[in-house]
Motif scaffolding. Structure first.
Motif, PDB file in Angstrom:
ATOM      1  N   SER A  63       0.864  -1.176   0.000  1.00  0.00           N
ATOM      2  CA  SER A  63       0.000   0.000   0.000  1.00  0.00           C
ATOM      3  C   SER A  63       0.902   1.228   0.000  1.00  0.00           C
ATOM      4  O   SER A  63       1.706   1.416   0.916  1.00  0.00           O
ATOM      5  CB  SER A  63      -0.902  -0.005   1.235  1.00  0.00           C
ATOM      6  OG  SER A  63      -1.709   1.149   1.278  1.00  0.00           O
ATOM      7  N   ASP A  91      -2.486   5.313  -3.448  1.00  0.00           N
ATOM      8  CA  ASP A  91      -3.369   6.441  -3.156  1.00  0.00           C
ATOM      9  C   ASP A  91      -2.598   7.714  -3.448  1.00  0.00           C
ATOM     10  O   ASP A  91      -1.370   7.763  -3.294  1.00  0.00           O
ATOM     11  CB  ASP A  91      -3.823   6.429  -1.691  1.00  0.00           C
ATOM     12  CG  ASP A  91      -4.935   5.428  -1.442  1.00  0.00           C
ATOM     13  OD1 ASP A  91      -5.559   4.978  -2.427  1.00  0.00           O
ATOM     14  OD2 ASP A  91      -5.177   5.082  -0.263  1.00  0.00           O
ATOM     15  N   ARG A  99      -4.824  11.587   4.768  1.00  0.00           N
ATOM     16  CA  ARG A  99      -4.842  10.179   4.370  1.00  0.00           C
ATOM     17  C   ARG A  99      -4.034   9.324   5.352  1.00  0.00           C
ATOM     18  O   ARG A  99      -4.420   8.203   5.679  1.00  0.00           O
ATOM     19  CB  ARG A  99      -4.313  10.016   2.950  1.00  0.00           C
ATOM     20  CG  ARG A  99      -5.275  10.553   1.892  1.00  0.00           C
ATOM     21  CD  ARG A  99      -4.838  10.179   0.490  1.00  0.00           C
ATOM     22  NE  ARG A  99      -5.804  10.601  -0.497  1.00  0.00           N
ATOM     23  CZ  ARG A  99      -6.890   9.924  -0.848  1.00  0.00           C
ATOM     24  NH1 ARG A  99      -7.138   8.753  -0.259  1.00  0.00           N
ATOM     25  NH2 ARG A  99      -7.712  10.368  -1.760  1.00  0.00           N
ATOM     26  N   ARG A 102      -5.246   5.844   7.383  1.00  0.00           N
ATOM     27  CA  ARG A 102      -4.787   4.552   6.883  1.00  0.00           C
ATOM     28  C   ARG A 102      -3.272   4.457   6.998  1.00  0.00           C
ATOM     29  O   ARG A 102      -2.579   5.454   6.867  1.00  0.00           O
ATOM     30  CB  ARG A 102      -5.207   4.387   5.416  1.00  0.00           C
ATOM     31  CG  ARG A 102      -4.838   3.065   4.787  1.00  0.00           C
ATOM     32  CD  ARG A 102      -5.337   2.970   3.338  1.00  0.00           C
ATOM     33  NE  ARG A 102      -6.796   2.959   3.292  1.00  0.00           N
ATOM     34  CZ  ARG A 102      -7.528   3.937   2.771  1.00  0.00           C
ATOM     35  NH1 ARG A 102      -6.955   4.992   2.240  1.00  0.00           N
ATOM     36  NH2 ARG A 102      -8.847   3.843   2.773  1.00  0.00           N
ATOM     37  N   ARG A 103      -2.778   3.248   7.224  1.00  0.00           N
ATOM     38  CA  ARG A 103      -1.341   3.027   7.226  1.00  0.00           C
ATOM     39  C   ARG A 103      -0.877   2.654   5.828  1.00  0.00           C
ATOM     40  O   ARG A 103      -1.580   1.972   5.096  1.00  0.00           O
ATOM     41  CB  ARG A 103      -0.966   1.909   8.201  1.00  0.00           C
ATOM     42  CG  ARG A 103      -1.141   2.280   9.659  1.00  0.00           C
ATOM     43  CD  ARG A 103      -0.548   1.218  10.563  1.00  0.00           C
ATOM     44  NE  ARG A 103      -0.784   1.538  11.948  1.00  0.00           N
ATOM     45  CZ  ARG A 103      -0.035   2.373  12.657  1.00  0.00           C
ATOM     46  NH1 ARG A 103       0.995   2.959  12.094  1.00  0.00           N
ATOM     47  NH2 ARG A 103      -0.310   2.624  13.921  1.00  0.00           N
ATOM     48  N   TYR A 104       0.313   3.082   5.499  1.00  0.00           N
ATOM     49  CA  TYR A 104       0.897   2.775   4.198  1.00  0.00           C
ATOM     50  C   TYR A 104       2.258   2.117   4.402  1.00  0.00           C
ATOM     51  O   TYR A 104       2.996   2.470   5.324  1.00  0.00           O
ATOM     52  CB  TYR A 104       1.051   4.045   3.359  1.00  0.00           C
ATOM     53  CG  TYR A 104      -0.273   4.635   2.933  1.00  0.00           C
ATOM     54  CD1 TYR A 104      -0.888   4.235   1.755  1.00  0.00           C
ATOM     55  CD2 TYR A 104      -0.905   5.599   3.718  1.00  0.00           C
ATOM     56  CE1 TYR A 104      -2.103   4.772   1.359  1.00  0.00           C
ATOM     57  CE2 TYR A 104      -2.136   6.134   3.339  1.00  0.00           C
ATOM     58  CZ  TYR A 104      -2.722   5.720   2.162  1.00  0.00           C
ATOM     59  OH  TYR A 104      -3.930   6.248   1.775  1.00  0.00           O
ATOM     60  N   ALA A 108      -3.291  -2.409   8.290  1.00  0.00           N
ATOM     61  CA  ALA A 108      -4.580  -1.752   8.131  1.00  0.00           C
ATOM     62  C   ALA A 108      -5.044  -1.076   9.409  1.00  0.00           C
ATOM     63  O   ALA A 108      -6.086  -0.442   9.433  1.00  0.00           O
ATOM     64  CB  ALA A 108      -5.630  -2.763   7.678  1.00  0.00           C
ATOM     65  N   GLU A 149      -5.614   1.489  12.422  1.00  0.00           N
ATOM     66  CA  GLU A 149      -5.725   2.947  12.350  1.00  0.00           C
ATOM     67  C   GLU A 149      -4.474   3.591  12.930  1.00  0.00           C
ATOM     68  O   GLU A 149      -4.070   3.305  14.053  1.00  0.00           O
ATOM     69  CB  GLU A 149      -6.958   3.411  13.126  1.00  0.00           C
ATOM     70  CG  GLU A 149      -7.184   4.909  13.036  1.00  0.00           C
ATOM     71  CD  GLU A 149      -8.440   5.344  13.763  1.00  0.00           C
ATOM     72  OE1 GLU A 149      -8.677   6.558  13.861  1.00  0.00           O
ATOM     73  OE2 GLU A 149      -9.174   4.463  14.243  1.00  0.00           O
TER      74      GLU A 149
END
Length: 438
Positions: free
Chosen positions: A34, A60, A71, A75-77, A172, A174
């Motif tokens: 991600s 994203d 963002r 969400r975690r990336y 995923a 938070e």
């Protein structure tokens, strides 16, 4: 000036030793990554989307620092691709380096890869020295770009608390980020960075709804054992006290409302707290905690600022809440009208940031054509009187006047449309306008 799309995607993407296979997907069969790109050039984002999609990863796009932080708060990336310049004409990289510092302060393990032109090699070196994992030069070869991302993610530092790596949050989960740039919220961030890594007891105060639980979670995230769960106990529930018997192994506990216990109750609580554990408390009034208990759970107080104390952050929070609500309900990202944005400077939001989020979500659901008007927001927001700045007026006449003014501005002083927005007849609106001298 940023290069056009044609110069960003190289005509030939030769595979190297660490590059993906010829079909663009990772050879090792690892799960898709991600990835977030923060860049205000849509052509750059488009070219990155092509390369990353071909590699089987997910992308994203944020068009600047504000949307990037929004963002990241939702969400975690696995990786962040960060441009270093945003304002027109700027090439010094100051905006990107500032954002890099804040990202790493919030999450030292963040995998950040900066994007720069060939002329920005010195900026890339500076970014690497500041903690960026790698850098990408424009234009790039897609295979080399993907290889850089995958290698950088694999180099991600292991959690400090190896013994409890099984408790680590999933990608995923938070994340914990405090949005806003006001002096009040920056002071909170500074306190968290200073106190978080210690074992000191912290009491978080401030108005309900202002983000006290989020601040407590941020303190835990900044601690030496962030991958271990933080156990929450509402001390108003007698049955929850038995969970304290599982302490003594360096755990972190979130104690809610110790200030609502009487002196005997606080003494009993102190007797049950293990010296090996860390305690973070949420309280309405830190002064109501006895000195003996405060030495254990409230060595430092961090006050969550009210929205009135960080009014400059309200538009940022509103846009973030709108983005989250739009994703939750499958709606397009809404646009705030000028009159709605004007409310952010004057309106009082009951229940603080939590109330603002609820008002934004309700307005999103009730609005039409992806537009949030002032009339949809204001019913939850008594308006601050201009005669008494900083204080909230619950005077109905003053609130009605402000609502009418907002509706007139919203509809460019078209009385018929303003009346419809307010749920009034045209004649009724004229009578109210006359009464308020409008």
């Amino acid at each position: 000036m940023k290069p056009p799309l044609s110069s960003t995607i190289a005509e030939s993407d030769r595979s190297g030793p660490n590059a993906p296979s010829t079909n663009g997907r990772s050879e090792d069969g690892s799960s898709p990554l991600s990835i977030l790109v923060i860049d205000d050039n849509p052509r750059i984002a488009e070219s990155l989307a092509i390369a990353i999609d071909l590699a089987g990863h997910r992308l994203d796009v944020a068009n600047g620092p504000e949307e990037g932080f929004s963002r990241l708060a939702a969400r975690r990336y696995d990786a962040i691709l960060l441009d270093l310049n945003y304002a027109a004409g700027r090439t010094d990289g100051g905006e990107g380096l500032t954002m890099l510092a804040r990202l790493l302060a919030d999450d030292p393990a963040a995998c950040i890869i900066v994007i720069t032109a060939h002329s920005g090699i010195r900026l890339a070196v500076t970014a690497m020295q500041a903690g960026a994992r790698d850098f990408v030069m424009k234009p790039w070869r897609n295979a080399e770009l993907i290889a850089k991302i995958e290698v950088a993610v694999r180099r991600r530092p292991a959690p400090v608390d190896q013994a409890h790596i099984a408790d680590a949050p999933s990608p995923a989960a938070e994340p914990v980020r405090l949005l806003g740039d006001s002096a009040a919220i920056e002071h909170v961030r500074t306190m968290i960075r200073r106190i978080g890594p210690t074992m000191a007891g912290v009491v978080v105060t401030g108005p309900s709804g202002a983000g006290r639980s989020l601040i407590a979670a941020a303190i835990h995230a900044a601690s030496a054992g962030p991958h271990r769960p933080m156990t929450r106990i509402d001390l108003r529930d007698p049955q929850a006290w038995d969970r304290l018997d599982g302490g003594g192994n360096g755990a972190t506990w979130l104690l809610r409302y110790p200030d609502q216990l009487d002196a005997i109750g606080q003494a009993r609580l102190l007797d049950r707290l293990s010296a090996a554990d860390r305690f973070i408390a949420i309280a309405d009034d830190a002064r109501a905690i006895t000195p003996a208990l405060a030495r254990r759970i409230a060595t430092v107080e961090i006050a969550a600022p009210s929205l009135d104390q960080r009014r400059a952050d309200i538009p940022v929070l509103a846009r973030h809440f709108a983005r989250v609500a739009a994703e939750r309900h499958g709606r397009p990202l809404p646009r705030f009208t000028p009159a709605a944005e004007a409310l952010f400077a004057t309106a009082h939001w009951p229940d603080e940031a939590r109330g603002l989020a609820a008002a934004i979500e309700r307005a999103l659901l009730l609005g039409d054509d992806g537009v949030i008007e002032a009339a949809l927001l204001a019913p939850a927001a008594p308006i601050a009187s201009a005669a008494t700045p900083g204080r909230v007026s619950f005077d109905l006449d003053e609130t009605e006047r402000t609502m009418i003014e907002a509706a007139l501005v919203e509809h460019h002083h078209n009385v018929t449309q303003a009346a419809h927005a307010l749920g009034l007849s045209r004649g009724a609106l004229y009578r109210r306008m006359a009464r308020h001298g409008l």
